[in-house]
Scaffold this active site. Structure first.
Site, mmCIF file in Angstrom:
data_model
loop_
_atom_site.group_PDB
_atom_site.id
_atom_site.type_symbol
_atom_site.label_atom_id
_atom_site.label_comp_id
_atom_site.label_asym_id
_atom_site.label_seq_id
_atom_site.Cartn_x
_atom_site.Cartn_y
_atom_site.Cartn_z
ATOM 1 N N GLY A 1 0.812 -1.207 0.000
ATOM 2 C CA GLY A 1 0.000 0.000 0.000
ATOM 3 C C GLY A 1 0.848 1.262 0.000
ATOM 4 O O GLY A 1 1.948 1.307 -0.566
ATOM 5 N N SER A 2 0.363 2.284 0.669
ATOM 6 C CA SER A 2 0.988 3.610 0.589
ATOM 7 C C SER A 2 2.352 3.699 1.256
ATOM 8 O O SER A 2 3.062 4.690 1.063
ATOM 9 C CB SER A 2 0.055 4.649 1.188
ATOM 10 O OG SER A 2 -1.096 4.808 0.378
#
Length: 482
Positions: A213-214
């Site tokens: 993810g981020s």
């Protein structure tokens, strides 16, 4: 001697010579192979004929040996077995061994040649088992384990300056002492663990790569700064909001429609976790430059040994520009272990120099004499010191003003990055919550932490890196430095 008798004599002599050659081959060339064959019952009997050496945490054994009434005279015991299982692994009289118990099996059971005196070597007698001293900090390990609680997830804490693994937690865990023996209860305990849908035997810290993810945006930011695409984390980027993925009509948006992501600088983009900025940035750099940067951190390396081997973290090679944009925000086919993500923040914290993660400090013989001391090893230079300083500053902003507020610790400098990784068909699965961070005290001591929470029971709108993962990282950082 008549001819028939002579033929019989020659035939018998040939058989005797063949038998002698066979015995010599078995006793000589094949002896070590048979001696080490796990199917040879004598191997197991020999291994458990005396107490095993121990695995140590903070200089104290977290393993032991207990006498049994069977032919296997001793069985392995564990102190706080569930807490340390991701580190020690198991040693079972029936089911073998894994992790440190397996990698250092010869040392622990006394069959390592370095433990033997000349007389032992001649008589093939086992020496007293040696010990394995780990780098684990018990307070960091306990903090991570208690903070994860009944969640499914993992956490890794590293000393950026040495690469020492201070904590490695995986939940749910298991008690290796439950199946260390050879009785029916041991078999039942093994079966129960093997059939558990939550897979407590999987070391999620090392052996379960997932979309990061981020948190992967730190890799893209490092690539952009190293390449010169942007001169600092405070230079505005060229980033529309929303961003249309190249050669498609699909629009990449941000979690918060009100976030100031249009043309945001890297600091602001990390603070608000702007998908549009880093998706566009990955495309501007191109997949090859992003992959080169990822590989400096350890991605695509199938031999990251701690010494227990971690599964390979993957940054894909064959992507079009739209897929490159998605990979730039830690989606598409990106895969990373918590160990890999801890390596990223460790490199950032350590001025760009990445140390190889190491979980064993030293090994000793049965008398406590050092046989091997593990020196810190440099994995590589992941980025310049200036880039590292820039990212440290931006990560502090994430904690002080952005999405990582739950990682704040009074008296410590803390930087971090949240991540919420989508997965499943059409992103239908409950997202994974990530948090990666570093902390430093006034004396310059540091720790880098990565946490992943895989909470399938949480509502989608309740899953966030700050909400689920950051408090776990905070507990581990605080335990390491206060």
């Amino acid at each position: 001697m008549n001819k028939p008798l002579r033929r019989v004599s020659v035939f018998c002599l040939t058989l005797i010579l063949a038998l002698m050659a066979w015995v010599t081959w078995i006793q000589g060339a094949k002896a070590n192979e048979y001696r080490a064959d796990p199917k040879n019952a004598r191997v197991t009997i020999g291994k458990y004929a005396a107490p095993l050496g121990n695995i140590l945490v903070d200089g104290r054994p977290v393993t032991g040996s207990a006498a049994t009434p069977s032919d296997l005279k001793y069985k392995r015991t564990y102190t706080d077995g569930k807490l340390y299982a991701p580190v020690t692994g198991f040693a079972s009289q029936i089911f073998g061994s894994n992790r440190l118990e397996s990698l250092y099996g010869d040392l622990l059971d006394g069959s390592d040649s370095r433990l033997q005196s000349p007389l032992d070597a001649l008589s093939h007698e086992r020496a007293k088992g040696g010990d394995v001293a780990t780098t684990i900090d018990s307070s960091v390990q306990k903090a991570g384990y208690e903070a994860l609680g009944d969640k499914t997830g993992a956490a890794v804490a590293l000393d950026p300056a040495t690469g020492h693994v201070l904590g490695m937690v995986s939940t749910p865990s298991y008690d290796p002492g439950k199946f260390a023996g050879s009785g029916s209860s041991d078999r039942k305990a093994w079966q129960a663990m093997s059939e558990d849908e939550r897979q407590p035997d999987v070391n999620r810290a090392l052996r379960q790569p997932l979309p990061p993810g981020s948190t992967f945006k730190l890799v893209v930011a490092a690539a952009a700064l190293e390449d010169g695409l942007y001169s600092s984390v405070d230079e505005p980027t060229k980033s529309p909001n929303p961003y249309t993925l190249p050669h498609t009509t699909t629009k990449l948006t941000n979690e918060s429609a009100s976030a100031p992501c249009e043309n945001a600088d890297i600091r602001t983009a990390l603070q608000y976790s702007c998908n549009t900025v880093f998706g566009k940035m990955a495309v501007d750099l191109g997949k090859d430059k992003v992959r080169a940067q990822a590989e400096k951190f350890g991605f695509n390396d199938a031999k990251v040994d701690t010494p227990v081997r971690a599964d390979k973290s993957v940054y894909p090679k064959d992507m079009d520009e739209a897929q490159t944009a998605l990979s730039g925000i830690g989606q598409f086919n990106d895969q990373a272990t918590p160990m890999q993500m801890a390596m990223i923040t460790a490199a950032i914290s350590n001025g760009g120099e990445l140390k190889t993660p190491q979980m064993v400090d030293q090994i000793t013989d049965g008398g406590g004499n050092t046989l091997e001391k593990t020196a810190p090893k440099t994995y590589g230079k992941a980025m310049s010191s200036r880039t590292a300083e820039q990212l440290q500053s931006a990560m502090r902003t994430v904690v002080d003003k952005g999405t990582g507020s739950n990682a704040k610790i009074d008296g410590l400098t803390v930087g971090g990055k949240t991540g919420t990784a989508q997965h499943g068909v059409d992103n239908s699965g409950t997202p994974y919550a990530w948090f990666v961070s570093y902390a430093q005290d006034a004396k310059g001591n540091q720790v880098a932490v990565a946490v992943m929470v895989e909470d399938g029971h949480a509502a989608r709108n309740e899953v966030s890196g700050n909400g689920l993962a950051a408090p776990i990282a905070r507990a581990m950082m605080k335990a390491a430095l206060t």
